[in-house]
Design an enzyme around this catalytic site. Structure first.
Site, short mmCIF file in Angstrom:
data_model
loop_
_atom_site.label_atom_id
_atom_site.label_comp_id
_atom_site.label_asym_id
_atom_site.label_seq_id
_atom_site.Cartn_x
_atom_site.Cartn_y
_atom_site.Cartn_z
N GLU B 192 0.95 -1.19 -0.12
CA GLU B 192 0.10 0.01 -0.01
C GLU B 192 0.80 1.31 -0.03
O GLU B 192 0.50 2.10 -0.81
CB GLU B 192 -0.92 -0.03 1.27
CG GLU B 192 -2.11 -0.91 1.02
CD GLU B 192 -1.85 -2.39 1.31
OE1 GLU B 192 -0.60 -2.65 1.84
OE2 GLU B 192 -2.55 -3.24 1.41
N HIS B 261 -9.23 -4.96 11.36
CA HIS B 261 -10.20 -4.78 10.10
C HIS B 261 -11.64 -3.83 10.39
O HIS B 261 -12.45 -4.07 9.43
CB HIS B 261 -10.59 -6.10 9.48
CG HIS B 261 -9.24 -6.78 8.79
ND1 HIS B 261 -8.26 -7.12 9.43
CD2 HIS B 261 -8.94 -7.03 7.58
CE1 HIS B 261 -7.24 -7.98 8.94
NE2 HIS B 261 -7.84 -7.73 7.71
#
Lengths: 337, 458
Positions: B192, B261
């Site tokens: 990322e 998450h």
């Protein structure tokens, strides 16, 4: 992948040598003046001088063509002068004035020039490397044949995002030259204390990126290596790594007393390897220029630098309305280039 | 001309120092880069180098002198052919910088008086009356928005993990690879930080990237590039270099995926000048706002929600449907209380309003749609009517979107409030895995109903 060191001395014309001399001297004198203005309190914050490293950018700019891009870290004054940005605008940015490249809002570490394809001036160590690969991505996407020079230091060479970028640059065959300016110290940490293997030019091997080590105190060997790297990228063969071994004479920033190395070490570098002295020597011994010719160049450079210092003092501080501008764009500025 | 050598400032905060040692003496010839003296501050001893060449004509401050003020003349440097007698005529010290006059522009209103009349609000409907509508999921609406914008210009491309061959981890990019090819729909490695930086660089280079984060949790790896590179460059470049880019993906809690998450980043990104932030609830807003986001010349954070992807809404059947940033949508008009929310929080807000209506409480429900810019005028206008405000979000309470709204409403419309604002948020805990605990960690419809009863004193 081939990782080689080069020692070859290329042929060079008097004009070329003189131009290297002039450009390196401009950076040296400009930085000395910036140091002086800092001492007078006219420049604030962080100010990272490029003195000692001049051959790196001057050599590589000599290998670049119009339209090629460059991006670097916060030690950026030399890069800007070498790619032809106006010393007045750079110095006025250092003093935080309206006439600066970023209207005084960026400072020493944050300047840009669309016209000269200079994409900053970035203050976070290593962050400019994926950005540079992104510039190369855009050029490849457009198919315009341009290459990007993404400069970073031996300190940044240990940042994780560099290796994420190496992977994608090689995977996507991006036309980017990763220039590791190895000045041997990441702020106060000598390379041997921060880096598990000394040969940074081999850092791309795991990704299939060729690299070579270059004597960064010799502008001609830098240019020569730059030409090989540019040819590789321009031929569509993907990225290339140049580890340019150089040395910074001054501290990391103005407030660094540089006690992590001896005065003798610095003096030895200055007296034996100085990039400007080397070219001066070549010009004189090759009878390409006389002492008087060089004196005239010195004078010319001094005048340019003094003018930039005067401009940077006389240019007003930005209007207070500028606090509130350039936060959001109405149109994409780089599209109207 | 003789020049004075001035006591240097060796750091931004230095005001005075000790001239510890002279390394040159009167009569010495010096050139640029020669070390003249050692200067001591409370932090360090620094070497002080010559900038100009010449002869040291006179040393004005002897070594060992303490408390030498910055910019005091410490020596005089003579140019060729000058003598020490010229010293008196040495150049004066630098004069003060010319200062810009003019007062600061939009200073924040301090203790603003309560508005006499309602703020001006854009009340034009999102689509003209009589427009044909079709039922579409949020997922389909997002895909259509990207496809339409990619057809509009080649400069738009999509990059992210599993966006191409896999057709999107959440199937948002379904069919895009087939239509636009691998040059414009690009699978990235799981990296990322790196690909966010490459995408930002490509935006500097003239492209208009859409970056999909598989979820916004992973964008924390990339947050330096989002904030330091994408959001700040326009300002730092004095307007020369913009960053037209969209970072999009699911944000907030899904279901049973645990603490790492399940985080709502709305309040984080909303804080950053230079970013725009959208967090749509409905499919029509997902489509209209994403199309606006892709066209926007600025970096946009586009916060989606996995649970909403499969929900269907009316979407206008128009060729080019866009929704402007900074315009809230009133989903339900009411007179007793204003409920403000955005994203999935809207499901609780609307459910609560429905149930409250059965109890005879009329709630006005506002969907902010974008958090930066934020349509506070619509909220304030509503509060001037209802005099009560409840905010709803899934994010954490401290520094929440609701606490910002509460503070703005207090400053701009204090006299119109008949009760303290209540902010309904997620609980102040990392998200637990156990089903019963997770349910309690999230904001609930019952909590919204309780908050409304609290502010309406029922």
């Amino acid at each position: 992948m081939a990782a080689r060191k080069t020692t070859k001395k290329p042929n060079v014309s008097a004009e070329e040598l003189t131009s290297h001399y002039r450009e390196m001297l401009l950076i040296r004198r400009f930085e000395e003046k910036a140091g002086q203005l800092y001492g007078m309190g006219l420049i604030g914050g962080f100010c990272h001088l490029y003195i000692g490293q001049e051959a790196v950018v001057v050599g590589l700019e000599a290998a670049a063509e119009e339209g090629d891009k460059r991006i670097t870290s916060y030690r950026d004054h030399g890069h800007m002068l070498a790619c032809g940005m106006d010393p007045d605008g750079v110095m006025a940015e250092l003093t935080g004035r309206e006439g600066g490249y970023s209207k005084g809002k960026g400072g020493s570490m944050h300047m840009f020039s669309k016209e000269k394809h200079f994409y900053g001036g970035h203050g976070i160590v290593g962050a400019q490397v994926p950005l540079g690969a992104g510039l190369a991505f855009a050029d490849k996407y457009k198919g315009n044949g341009r290459v990007t020079f993404a400069y970073f230091g031996d300190g940044a060479a240990n940042q994780g995002q560099i290796y994420e970028t190496f992977n994608m640059a090689a995977l996507w065959q991006l036309p980017v030259i990763f220039v590791i300016e190895n000045n041997q110290y990441a702020m106060g940490t000598a390379q041997a204390r921060s880096t598990s293997t000394p040969e940074l030019f081999t850092r791309g091997e795991a990704f299939g990126i060729p690299g070579e080590a270059v004597d960064g105190m010799n502008v001609l060997t830098v240019k020569d290596a730059g030409e090989r790297a540019v040819a590789h990228c321009r031929a569509g063969k993907g990225p290339y790594i140049l580890e340019v071994k150089t040395y910074r004479y001054r501290g990391h920033s103005m407030s660094d007393p540089a006690k992590y190395r001896t005065r003798e070490e610095v003096q030895k570098m200055r007296s034996e390897r100085d990039p400007i002295e080397q070219v001066r020597e070549m010009l004189l011994t090759g009878k390409h220029a006389s002492e008087d010719d060089l004196k005239a160049i010195d004078k010319e450079i001094k005048d340019i630098v003094n003018k930039s210092a005067d401009f940077s003092k006389e240019s007003p501080e930005p209007h207070l309305d500028e606090l509130w501008t350039d936060i959001y764009a109405e149109t994409i500025p780089q599209h109207s280039a | 001309m003789a020049t004075e050598i001035l006591m240097p400032a060796l750091s931004p905060t230095m005001e005075e120092g000790t001239l510890a040692k002279w390394l040159v003496k009167e009569g010495d010839t010096v050139s640029s880069g020669d070390i003249l003296a050692e200067i001591e501050t409370d932090k360090a001893t620094m070497e002080f180098e010559a900038v100009d060449e010449g002869v040291i004509g006179k040393i004005l401050i002897p070594e060992g002198t303490e408390g030498v003020k910055v910019n005091t003349a410490i020596a005089v440097l003579l140019a060729e052919g000058e003598s020490a007698d010229d010293v008196a005529a040495a150049a004066p010290a630098a004069k003060e910088a010319p200062t810009a006059e003019a007062p600061a522009a939009p200073a924040p209103a301090v203790a603003a008086a309560a508005p006499q009349e309602a703020p001006k609000v854009d009340e034009t409907p999102d689509w003209p009356e009589g427009t044909a509508l079709k039922q579409q999921t949020v997922r389909e609406a997002l895909r259509d928005a990207m496809a339409e914008e990619m057809r509009r210009t080649d400069e738009v491309y999509l990059m992210g993990e599993e966006v191409a061959e896999y057709q999107g981890a959440y199937k948002i990019s379904q069919g895009l690879l087939d239509e636009f090819g691998s040059k414009r729909v690009i699978d990235t490695p799981i990296t990322e930080h790196g690909f966010a930086g490459i995408a930002v660089g490509s935006a500097f280079g003239g492209l208009m990237p859409i970056v999909e984060f598989m979820t916004f949790n992973f964008a924390m790896q990339a947050i330096d590039q989002i904030i330091n590179s994408a959001a700040k460059t326009l300002y730092m470049s004095g307007g020369q270099m913009g960053c037209p880019i969209v970072f999009r993906g699911p944000n907030g809690a899904a279901a049973r995926v645990g603490a790492q998450h399940s985080q709502d980043y709305a309040a984080w990104y909303m804080q950053i000048p230079g970013l725009k932030v959208a967090m749509p609830y409905s499919a029509s807003d997902a489509k209209g706002l994403l199309k606006s986001a892709i066209r926007d010349p600025n970096p946009v954070i586009f916060l989606e929600n996995e649970i909403l992807y499969g929900r269907s809404f009316d979407v206008p059947d128009l060729d080019d449907y866009t929704v402007p940033f900074g315009k809230a949508r009133i989903w339900r008009e009411g007179s007793d209380v204003t409920i403000v929310s955005f994203g999935i929080g809207m499901t609780y807000a609307l459910e609560a309003a429905e149930k409250l209506a059965e109890d005879g409480i009329s709630a006005e429900v506002i969907d902010l749609r974008t958090l930066r810019p934020m349509d506070l005028p619509t909220v304030i206008k509503s509060v001037m009517k209802t005099n009560r405000l409840v905010t709803v979000e899934e994010g954490w309470p401290q520094g929440s979107v609701g606490s910002y709204i509460a503070s703005e409403v207090m400053q701009q419309a204090f006299d119109y409030l008949d009760a303290p604002v209540v902010t309904c948020t997620g609980k102040d805990v990392p998200m637990p895995y156990a089903a019963n605990l997770e349910k309690h960690a999230l904001v609930t419809t019952d909590e919204v109903i309780a908050a409304v009863k609290q502010v309406t004193y029922r």
